[in-house]
Design a protein around this motif. Structure first.
Motif, mmCIF file in Angstrom:
data_model
loop_
_atom_site.group_PDB
_atom_site.id
_atom_site.type_symbol
_atom_site.label_atom_id
_atom_site.label_comp_id
_atom_site.label_asym_id
_atom_site.label_seq_id
_atom_site.Cartn_x
_atom_site.Cartn_y
_atom_site.Cartn_z
ATOM 1 N N ASP A 249 11.275 62.044 62.177
ATOM 2 C CA ASP A 249 9.895 62.185 61.710
ATOM 3 C C ASP A 249 8.924 61.942 62.877
ATOM 4 O O ASP A 249 9.087 60.998 63.651
ATOM 5 N N SER A 250 7.908 62.813 62.994
ATOM 6 C CA SER A 250 6.970 62.709 64.119
ATOM 7 C C SER A 250 6.163 61.413 64.075
ATOM 8 O O SER A 250 5.814 60.858 65.120
ATOM 9 N N SER A 251 5.869 60.898 62.898
ATOM 10 C CA SER A 251 5.121 59.644 62.825
ATOM 11 C C SER A 251 5.978 58.476 63.320
ATOM 12 O O SER A 251 5.472 57.546 63.960
ATOM 13 N N ALA B 80 7.379 54.702 67.707
ATOM 14 C CA ALA B 80 8.354 54.274 68.713
ATOM 15 C C ALA B 80 7.750 54.363 70.121
ATOM 16 O O ALA B 80 7.978 53.486 70.958
ATOM 17 N N ARG B 81 6.961 55.423 70.378
ATOM 18 C CA ARG B 81 6.298 55.544 71.690
ATOM 19 C C ARG B 81 5.312 54.397 71.899
ATOM 20 O O ARG B 81 5.220 53.841 72.997
ATOM 21 N N GLU B 82 4.577 54.054 70.855
ATOM 22 C CA GLU B 82 3.625 52.944 70.974
ATOM 23 C C GLU B 82 4.337 51.639 71.308
ATOM 24 O O GLU B 82 3.884 50.867 72.151
ATOM 25 N N HIS C 176 14.225 54.671 61.939
ATOM 26 C CA HIS C 176 13.477 53.933 62.954
ATOM 27 C C HIS C 176 14.314 53.779 64.225
ATOM 28 O O HIS C 176 13.820 53.961 65.336
ATOM 29 N N GLU C 177 15.578 53.420 64.025
ATOM 30 C CA GLU C 177 16.485 53.251 65.176
ATOM 31 C C GLU C 177 16.641 54.568 65.926
ATOM 32 O O GLU C 177 16.637 54.599 67.157
ATOM 33 N N GLN C 178 16.771 55.669 65.198
ATOM 34 C CA GLN C 178 16.925 56.982 65.828
ATOM 35 C C GLN C 178 15.683 57.336 66.650
ATOM 36 O O GLN C 178 15.780 57.811 67.780
ATOM 37 N N ALA C 179 14.503 57.084 66.092
ATOM 38 C CA ALA C 179 13.259 57.376 66.815
ATOM 39 C C ALA C 179 13.169 56.530 68.087
ATOM 40 O O ALA C 179 12.793 57.027 69.160
ATOM 41 N N ALA C 180 13.535 55.271 67.979
ATOM 42 C CA ALA C 180 13.487 54.384 69.141
ATOM 43 C C ALA C 180 14.467 54.849 70.219
ATOM 44 O O ALA C 180 14.145 54.829 71.414
#
Length: 116
Positions: free
Chosen positions: A4-6, A11-13, A41-45
């Protein structure tokens, strides 16, 4: 897996904060808790971690040396702004003090000529 882009933005923040030098111990714990909240969340990180690692491999741009190291010059003012009295009036005003001694000398000479 499509992230998810959000979540990627979050994660970038976290990544930027944790590498900024301003992060506190509480920030590190909160980032860890955010990662552990769900597999998404883990995947985005992880995706942001990979991108961050790739950015570390990019060569920084070459610095460009200036042609001549000169101090910057102050902006030049237009000549018209330097004078508070317009040119025509300035000549009249300037002629007054210069002409006065000449007129005075003429008066002194006349009196001297008549007296002697």
């Amino acid at each position: 897996m499509n992230t998810d882009s959000s979540l990627l933005a979050q994660a970038r923040e976290w990544q930027v904060l944790l590498h900024s030098g301003r992060a506190t111990a509480a920030d590190h714990l909160a980032a860890k808790a955010w990662r552990e909240r769900s597999p998404a969340h883990e995947q985005a990180a992880r995706e942001v971690d990979r991108l961050w690692a790739l950015l570390g491999q990019v060569q920084p741009p070459a610095t460009v040396q200036p042609v001549a190291a000169q101090a910057p010059q102050p902006p030049r003012r237009r000549r018209a702004l330097r004078w508070s009295v317009p040119l025509r009036e300035r000549r009249t005003v300037a002629a007054g003090p210069v002409a006065a001694p000449g007129r005075l000398a003429g008066l002194v000479r006349r009196r001297g000529d008549g007296a002697g």
